[in-house]
Structure formats: C-alpha cells, structure tokens
Design a protein around this motif. Structure first.
Motif, PDB file in Angstrom:
ATOM      1  N   ASP A   2       0.806  -1.226   0.000  1.00  0.00           N
ATOM      2  CA  ASP A   2       0.000   0.000   0.000  1.00  0.00           C
ATOM      3  C   ASP A   2       0.840   1.277   0.000  1.00  0.00           C
ATOM      4  O   ASP A   2       0.306   2.364  -0.203  1.00  0.00           O
ATOM      5  CB  ASP A   2      -0.896   0.029   1.246  1.00  0.00           C
ATOM      6  N   SER A   3       2.134   1.160   0.290  1.00  0.00           N
ATOM      7  CA  SER A   3       2.947   2.372   0.445  1.00  0.00           C
ATOM      8  C   SER A   3       4.200   2.331  -0.430  1.00  0.00           C
ATOM      9  O   SER A   3       4.193   2.848  -1.551  1.00  0.00           O
ATOM     10  CB  SER A   3       3.310   2.567   1.918  1.00  0.00           C
ATOM     11  N   TYR A   4       5.265   1.676   0.055  1.00  0.00           N
ATOM     12  CA  TYR A   4       6.547   1.740  -0.650  1.00  0.00           C
ATOM     13  C   TYR A   4       6.561   0.971  -1.976  1.00  0.00           C
ATOM     14  O   TYR A   4       7.507   1.099  -2.750  1.00  0.00           O
ATOM     15  CB  TYR A   4       7.674   1.251   0.264  1.00  0.00           C
ATOM     16  N   LEU A   5       5.502   0.180  -2.220  1.00  0.00           N
ATOM     17  CA  LEU A   5       5.405  -0.519  -3.513  1.00  0.00           C
ATOM     18  C   LEU A   5       4.237   0.010  -4.336  1.00  0.00           C
ATOM     19  O   LEU A   5       3.916  -0.536  -5.385  1.00  0.00           O
ATOM     20  CB  LEU A   5       5.227  -2.032  -3.279  1.00  0.00           C
ATOM     21  N   ASN A   6       3.616   1.076  -3.846  1.00  0.00           N
ATOM     22  CA  ASN A   6       2.402   1.605  -4.486  1.00  0.00           C
ATOM     23  C   ASN A   6       2.786   2.698  -5.492  1.00  0.00           C
ATOM     24  O   ASN A   6       2.922   3.868  -5.139  1.00  0.00           O
ATOM     25  CB  ASN A   6       1.483   2.145  -3.388  1.00  0.00           C
ATOM     26  N   ILE A   7       2.942   2.293  -6.751  1.00  0.00           N
ATOM     27  CA  ILE A   7       3.454   3.221  -7.774  1.00  0.00           C
ATOM     28  C   ILE A   7       2.550   4.451  -7.941  1.00  0.00           C
ATOM     29  O   ILE A   7       3.050   5.582  -7.871  1.00  0.00           O
ATOM     30  CB  ILE A   7       3.700   2.490  -9.119  1.00  0.00           C
ATOM     31  N   PRO A   8       1.233   4.285  -8.129  1.00  0.00           N
ATOM     32  CA  PRO A   8       0.410   5.490  -8.301  1.00  0.00           C
ATOM     33  C   PRO A   8       0.497   6.434  -7.105  1.00  0.00           C
ATOM     34  O   PRO A   8       0.585   7.658  -7.284  1.00  0.00           O
ATOM     35  CB  PRO A   8      -1.009   4.932  -8.470  1.00  0.00           C
ATOM     36  N   ALA A   9       0.482   5.886  -5.880  1.00  0.00           N
ATOM     37  CA  ALA A   9       0.510   6.751  -4.692  1.00  0.00           C
ATOM     38  C   ALA A   9       1.843   7.497  -4.584  1.00  0.00           C
ATOM     39  O   ALA A   9       1.876   8.681  -4.243  1.00  0.00           O
ATOM     40  CB  ALA A   9       0.273   5.917  -3.432  1.00  0.00           C
ATOM     41  N   LEU A  10       2.940   6.813  -4.889  1.00  0.00           N
ATOM     42  CA  LEU A  10       4.255   7.457  -4.796  1.00  0.00           C
ATOM     43  C   LEU A  10       4.400   8.554  -5.846  1.00  0.00           C
ATOM     44  O   LEU A  10       4.868   9.666  -5.553  1.00  0.00           O
ATOM     45  CB  LEU A  10       5.368   6.414  -4.964  1.00  0.00           C
ATOM     46  N   VAL A  11       3.984   8.253  -7.072  1.00  0.00           N
ATOM     47  CA  VAL A  11       4.124   9.248  -8.149  1.00  0.00           C
ATOM     48  C   VAL A  11       3.248  10.462  -7.860  1.00  0.00           C
ATOM     49  O   VAL A  11       3.673  11.614  -8.033  1.00  0.00           O
ATOM     50  CB  VAL A  11       3.797   8.611  -9.523  1.00  0.00           C
ATOM     51  N   GLU A  12       2.035  10.199  -7.355  1.00  0.00           N
ATOM     52  CA  GLU A  12       1.133  11.300  -7.028  1.00  0.00           C
ATOM     53  C   GLU A  12       1.726  12.182  -5.915  1.00  0.00           C
ATOM     54  O   GLU A  12       1.698  13.413  -5.987  1.00  0.00           O
ATOM     55  CB  GLU A  12      -0.237  10.725  -6.619  1.00  0.00           C
ATOM     56  N   ALA A  13       2.304  11.524  -4.900  1.00  0.00           N
ATOM     57  CA  ALA A  13       2.897  12.285  -3.784  1.00  0.00           C
ATOM     58  C   ALA A  13       4.102  13.094  -4.261  1.00  0.00           C
ATOM     59  O   ALA A  13       4.298  14.242  -3.841  1.00  0.00           O
ATOM     60  CB  ALA A  13       3.310  11.335  -2.665  1.00  0.00           C
ATOM     61  N   ALA A  14       4.883  12.536  -5.134  1.00  0.00           N
ATOM     62  CA  ALA A  14       6.060  13.242  -5.646  1.00  0.00           C
ATOM     63  C   ALA A  14       5.635  14.454  -6.475  1.00  0.00           C
ATOM     64  O   ALA A  14       6.218  15.533  -6.388  1.00  0.00           O
ATOM     65  CB  ALA A  14       6.927  12.287  -6.487  1.00  0.00           C
ATOM     66  N   ARG A  15       4.592  14.244  -7.281  1.00  0.00           N
ATOM     67  CA  ARG A  15       4.078  15.329  -8.124  1.00  0.00           C
ATOM     68  C   ARG A  15       3.510  16.455  -7.249  1.00  0.00           C
ATOM     69  O   ARG A  15       3.809  17.625  -7.446  1.00  0.00           O
ATOM     70  CB  ARG A  15       2.971  14.747  -9.013  1.00  0.00           C
ATOM     71  N   LYS A  16       2.734  16.044  -6.253  1.00  0.00           N
ATOM     72  CA  LYS A  16       2.075  17.004  -5.373  1.00  0.00           C
ATOM     73  C   LYS A  16       3.093  17.860  -4.604  1.00  0.00           C
ATOM     74  O   LYS A  16       2.868  19.035  -4.348  1.00  0.00           O
ATOM     75  CB  LYS A  16       1.220  16.221  -4.364  1.00  0.00           C
ATOM     76  N   THR A  17       4.210  17.269  -4.230  1.00  0.00           N
ATOM     77  CA  THR A  17       5.223  17.994  -3.472  1.00  0.00           C
ATOM     78  C   THR A  17       6.248  18.662  -4.393  1.00  0.00           C
ATOM     79  O   THR A  17       7.289  19.135  -3.948  1.00  0.00           O
ATOM     80  CB  THR A  17       5.958  17.050  -2.487  1.00  0.00           C
ATOM     81  N   GLU A  18       5.939  18.654  -5.688  1.00  0.00           N
ATOM     82  CA  GLU A  18       6.750  19.339  -6.711  1.00  0.00           C
ATOM     83  C   GLU A  18       8.190  18.848  -6.749  1.00  0.00           C
ATOM     84  O   GLU A  18       9.132  19.630  -6.929  1.00  0.00           O
ATOM     85  CB  GLU A  18       6.681  20.864  -6.525  1.00  0.00           C
ATOM     86  N   ALA A  19       8.333  17.555  -6.573  1.00  0.00           N
ATOM     87  CA  ALA A  19       9.664  16.963  -6.719  1.00  0.00           C
ATOM     88  C   ALA A  19      10.048  16.996  -8.188  1.00  0.00           C
ATOM     89  O   ALA A  19       9.187  16.913  -9.063  1.00  0.00           O
ATOM     90  CB  ALA A  19       9.643  15.517  -6.220  1.00  0.00           C
ATOM     91  N   ASP A  20      11.349  17.145  -8.447  1.00  0.00           N
ATOM     92  CA  ASP A  20      11.766  16.998  -9.842  1.00  0.00           C
ATOM     93  C   ASP A  20      12.526  15.693 -10.076  1.00  0.00           C
ATOM     94  O   ASP A  20      12.863  15.366 -11.208  1.00  0.00           O
ATOM     95  CB  ASP A  20      12.544  18.219 -10.353  1.00  0.00           C
ATOM     96  N   ALA A  21      12.774  14.937  -8.989  1.00  0.00           N
ATOM     97  CA  ALA A  21      13.452  13.652  -9.149  1.00  0.00           C
ATOM     98  C   ALA A  21      13.042  12.704  -8.032  1.00  0.00           C
ATOM     99  O   ALA A  21      12.627  13.139  -6.957  1.00  0.00           O
ATOM    100  CB  ALA A  21      14.967  13.849  -9.140  1.00  0.00           C
ATOM    101  N   VAL A  22      13.195  11.400  -8.282  1.00  0.00           N
ATOM    102  CA  VAL A  22      12.822  10.365  -7.316  1.00  0.00           C
ATOM    103  C   VAL A  22      13.991   9.408  -7.125  1.00  0.00           C
ATOM    104  O   VAL A  22      14.531   8.882  -8.108  1.00  0.00           O
ATOM    105  CB  VAL A  22      11.585   9.576  -7.820  1.00  0.00           C
ATOM    106  N   HIS A  23      14.393   9.214  -5.857  1.00  0.00           N
ATOM    107  CA  HIS A  23      15.429   8.214  -5.571  1.00  0.00           C
ATOM    108  C   HIS A  23      14.748   6.976  -4.992  1.00  0.00           C
ATOM    109  O   HIS A  23      14.027   7.077  -3.999  1.00  0.00           O
ATOM    110  CB  HIS A  23      16.467   8.755  -4.580  1.00  0.00           C
ATOM    111  N   PRO A  24      15.002   5.787  -5.580  1.00  0.00           N
ATOM    112  CA  PRO A  24      14.289   4.592  -5.122  1.00  0.00           C
ATOM    113  C   PRO A  24      14.999   3.796  -4.031  1.00  0.00           C
ATOM    114  O   PRO A  24      14.429   2.827  -3.517  1.00  0.00           O
ATOM    115  CB  PRO A  24      14.220   3.755  -6.397  1.00  0.00           C
ATOM    116  N   GLY A  25      16.242   4.146  -3.658  1.00  0.00           N
ATOM    117  CA  GLY A  25      16.966   3.338  -2.663  1.00  0.00           C
ATOM    118  C   GLY A  25      17.259   1.942  -3.187  1.00  0.00           C
ATOM    119  O   GLY A  25      17.532   1.768  -4.372  1.00  0.00           O
ATOM    120  N   TYR A  26      17.208   0.933  -2.288  1.00  0.00           N
ATOM    121  CA  TYR A  26      17.332  -0.467  -2.731  1.00  0.00           C
ATOM    122  C   TYR A  26      16.087  -1.235  -2.304  1.00  0.00           C
ATOM    123  O   TYR A  26      15.312  -0.762  -1.461  1.00  0.00           O
ATOM    124  CB  TYR A  26      18.605  -1.123  -2.177  1.00  0.00           C
TER     125      TYR A  26
END
Ligand code: ADP
Ligand code: ADP
Ligand code: MG
Length: 460
Positions: A59-83
């Motif tokens: 529901d969270s760290y594997l949830n692609i739509p939720a992560l992309v939406e949160a990144a967009r909403k917070t005006e991120a310009d890049a995403v680091h996925p860790g390991y």
C-alpha cells in the motif's frame, strides 16, 4: 537538468543515507513514508515528508500510483528509489518519467534488460563476460530443464528470472529432484515475482561471491573496485568486505575490466553492481547478475575509494558527467561491513522488532554506522529487519577485524535482540580471520553449534 527537489521512495537506513547526501548537495528533500513510519528518522531529517499509504509495503513503498502522485504534489523533480522495493522496477521508472520527473538510476530499458536475470546473462555473454554454464534463455517445463542439466552436469541451480533478495533459487542434485522441483519453483516464482520464468545454472561448489561496483553516466563508465560478500545465510549477505583478499592483482584487474566492458556495452547510467562467483581453485569467475541500483553494502566501497556513491548517482541523474576518471579512483586499505538486523541469532534468526531502550552508537576514526535508530524508537514489524550497518576501515584486513570487534562491543541496542552476537563470533572465528571461507561456509558453521549463548557471553 540539475535536481533541486528530491523525493525519497524508500525507508530505513538507506532513506537517511539519501536525505543526507542530497542535503550535502544543496538539494531539498521530500521523504515518503507509510502510516507506520511517521516517527522514522528520515522523516524527521528531511525538509518535508508525505504519507503515501497504509503500513503494508504493497500500500505504500510498492504503491506506484501513490508514490508518483505524492512526488508530483510535493513538486519533486526527481525520485530516488533506494534499494529493494521499487528500485529495480521498470514500470516505476516509466511512471516517474511520464509524470515529468527524473528517476535516479538507469533507464527503464536498461532495467528491463539487466533486471531480468536471463536477459542480463545474455548481455554479459555478448560483452565477452563469462557466465555460469547454464541454459540458453528461459527453460519451459521439466523435460527442457532435464535436457539442460544433463548437458551441464549436476548439481544445478534452478533460478527465477525475476528473483532477488536470495529468493527464488533452488538446488537439484539429480534428475529426480529436478523433475520434482522445476514445477514447484515456477509456481513459487509466479507467486513471489509475478513471473514464473526459470533458468538453470551449474551449481558452483564452494565459490566466493565477488562483485564489482560500477558508475556510469550513459557515455563513460568506471569501476570502483570489488567487494567480497561470501559470508551468507540463506543466500543473503551478512558480512561484506572491500576488497576481496582472495584475489591476486591479475584476477582483480580482469574482473574489474569485464565489469566496465559490460557497463559500457549497455551505456549504463547510475550506480550498479555486477555480481560474480569466483572459483578459487581454477581462478575462474562467472557473472551471475547485475543489480541496477545502490546496494546495501555500498559503504565499504566508499571507505576504500573516498567516493560518495549516492551523491554521484544523484549528480549523474541530473545530467552531469562522472566527477571522477578511472585513475582517480584509489583503493586504500580494507573495509568491512556487517548487517545489524532485529533478529535473534541464538533463536534461528527469529525477527525481534521492539522498542529501542538504550542506544549507543560507536564512533571513532574509521568507524561508520549507517542506521535509522533513536532511543525510544518503536521498530515497526512490517518491513525488512535491517536496522543498520556497522562499517569499519583500516590499513589492513586484520586491523579492520580488530576495529570491527571494538565497534561491535561498543554498540548497544537495548530492548531488542540483534545480529551483533553473530558478528562478534564471526570476528573471532579462525576461518574468518584467515579469509578461509566461501558462500556455503556460514550455514554449516552455524548448524555445527558455533554460535551459542556461551560462545557469545550470553544474549545482549
Ligand atoms: P544487496 O546486494 O544490496 O544486499 P539484497 O539482494 O540483499 O541486495 O537486497 C537489498 C534489500 O532489498 C534487502 O533488504 C532485501 O530484503 C530487499 N530485496 C531485494 N530484492 C527484493 C525483492 N525482489 N523483493 C523484495 N525485497 C527485495
Ligand atoms: P539474488 O538475485 O537473490 O541476489 P543471485 O543470483 O545473486 O541471486 O545469487 C545469490 C547467491 O546464491 C549467490 O551469492 C550465491 O551464494 C548463490 N548462487 C547463485 N547462483 C549460484 C550458482 N550457480 N552456483 C552456486 N551458488 C550460486
Ligand atoms: Mg545477487
């Protein structure tokens, strides 16, 4: 485009590591977290944090739509996925890019190619890198598996094309076992990875696991020397070193050269690792897989080279060239990392989440601890048990082992059981001191009762 606002789609110690690297580069950080992780250290350290879903990783760290939406909403310009999590998901890369952001890592096409272990074997062969003798591509059905195994000889490993984290690997000693195991393995791979594809490799007996860290900017690629990760339990690394004491200079040079050849052949961008098995007797090495992300054990490489691998990944993702050339990458001294997990090594490594009560983190010259703990922190039970890593660096391997013992003795994580007693026992084991081990050494050593409450002076 230089990155200004970085969204961190991960948790635990690697999230802290990324937040700090980004801050040092003057980048604004936005930490994603689940409902169970509101108290997490990276949430406190980041400039901003945003909840992306319920506790379960799905529901969270594997949830692609939720992560992309949160990144967009917070005006991120890049995403680091860790390991772990989505770090090797081409679908995540595509979703991030379609939303107009940069993925800190290789392209989706590179991940499709190198993240699939069968396709990666083919790319390695095409670049002239030796692979473990095995099937040409995927094997479909038990009859095809038996045909390959008869050709390469038993025992064989049946491996999931999409496997990772030590999962999806089985050994078959003979034809009867292979016939029984192949359909089960396909079903399990389908359930675990959503891809039932299997391939077969000869089982290399008593190999050493040696891997090469590479960095690429899409045009140029360099290696940052090798690591040895032969101390494994359930095919997962527990203790890692840089460099590999068993290699002579000629073997080391050839190994690193082959890794750069493959990285250049796929025009690699970002940090990546090529994993090999090394046969000490014949001095042959065989590529097994590529990890297209930062790895848990990256700090040992940073200790011997002085290169900040996470910063380098972020720079390259922002369109810069590599900041170092091959001849600017030194190999100084020896480094060791041990993984500190909330598990009880005296009780079959049973997970032991709990509340941290009394925390002492060792410090000192050549001692680094990457972790996400604080006193009073309640470790959530929903995720991987890794709490952090103790990393030491010294002039020689012997001195590094001595330093590791001191650091581990100083480390206190009250309230929970950890893998510290295992590492203390390993640091005292004559085989470890002599460097006389391989990937199949640790499990029988544990089964023989070398780790007991007595040998470790009782539980912590
Ligand atoms: P490394 O070589 O960096 O140690 P690991 O294979 O141990 O890589 O994986 C890093 C982390 O990601 C570990 O915590 C592991 O449990 C997790 N992980 C790796 N692969 C997978 C996977 N396919 N699915 C879920 N978790 C994974
Ligand atoms: P993962 O993707 O889970 O990390 P790997 O292919 O890297 O899987 O293999 C993990 C570990 O399993 C290796 O480090 C090694 O100990 C063992 N292993 C994998 N393939 C072989 C093989 N062909 N022969 C012997 N051991 C192997
Ligand atoms: Mg691996």
């Amino acid at each position: 485009m230089a990155i200004r606002r970085l969204f961190i789609a991960n948790r635990g110690e690697i999230a802290v590591r990324i937040v700090r690297a980004a801050r040092a580069l003057g980048i604004h950080t936005i930490q994603a977290h689940s409902e169970a992780d509101t108290e997490m250290l990276a949430v406190r350290e980041a400039d901003e944090a945003i909840c992306v879903g319920k506790a379960s990783a799905a529901d969270s760290y594997l949830n692609i739509p939720a992560l992309v939406e949160a990144a967009r909403k917070t005006e991120a310009d890049a995403v680091h996925p860790g390991y772990g999590f989505l770090s090797e998901s081409a679908a995540f890369v595509r979703a991030v890019e379609e939303a107009g952001m940069i993925f800190v890592g290789p392209s989706a096409d590179t991940i499709d190619r190198m993240g699939d272990k069968v396709a990666a074997r083919e790319a390695a062969e095409a670049a002239g890198v030796p692979v473990v003798p095995g099937s040409d591509g995927r094997v479909e059905g038990a009859a095809a598996a038996v045909e390959v195994a008869t050709r390469i000889g038993y025992p064989v490993m049946v491996k999931a094309a999409a496997g990772g984290g030590g999962r999806g690997i089985r050994v078959a000693q003979d034809e009867a076992e292979l016939r029984k195991l192949a359909p089960q393995a396909a079903q399990e791979a389908e359930a675990a990875f959503g891809d039932g594809g299997l391939y077969i490799e000869r089982a290399i007996l008593s190999p050493r696991h040696i891997e090469v860290q590479i960095l690429g900017d899409g045009t140029d690629a360099v290696h940052c020397w090798e690591r040895e990760c032969s101390l494994q339990r359930r095919r997962q690394k527990v203790w890692e070193e840089a460099g590999a004491a068993c290699l002579d200079e000629a073997a080391r040079a050839e190994l690193c050269r082959s890794a750069v050849a493959l990285a250049k052949a796929v025009q690699y961008r970002g940090a990546g690792t090529l994993e090999y098995l090394y046969d000490q007797k014949t001095k042959e090495f065989f590529f097994i897989e590529m990890n297209t992300r930062i790895q848990v054990e990256h700090p040992v490489t940073e200790m011997i080279t002085g290169i900040d691998l996470v910063a380098e990944m972020i720079r390259v993702a922002g369109g810069e060239k590599l900041s170092v050339t091959q001849d600017q990458i030194p190999r100084n001294g020896h480094a060791i990392e041990v993984r500190i997990n909330a598990e009880d090594p005296l009780n079959n490594f049973m997970p032991f989440p709990g509340k941290v009560d009394g925390l002492t983190i060792p410090e000192g010259e050549g001692v680094r601890v990457d972790h996400f703990l604080s006193d009073g922190y309640q470790i959530p039970p929903f995720y991987d048990s890794l709490l952090g890593k103790v990393i030491v660096h010294a002039k020689t391997r012997d001195a590094a082992i001595d330093k590791l013992k001191q650091a581990l003795e100083a480390l206190k994580v009250g309230g929970v059981r950890t893998t510290v007693p295992l590492h203390l026992a390993l640091a005292d084991a004559p085989e470890v001191r002599a460097g006389d081990f391989h990937t199949q050494w640790l499990e029988p050593w544990l089964a023989a009762g070398n780790l007991t409450a007595d040998s470790t002076g009782g539980t912590q």
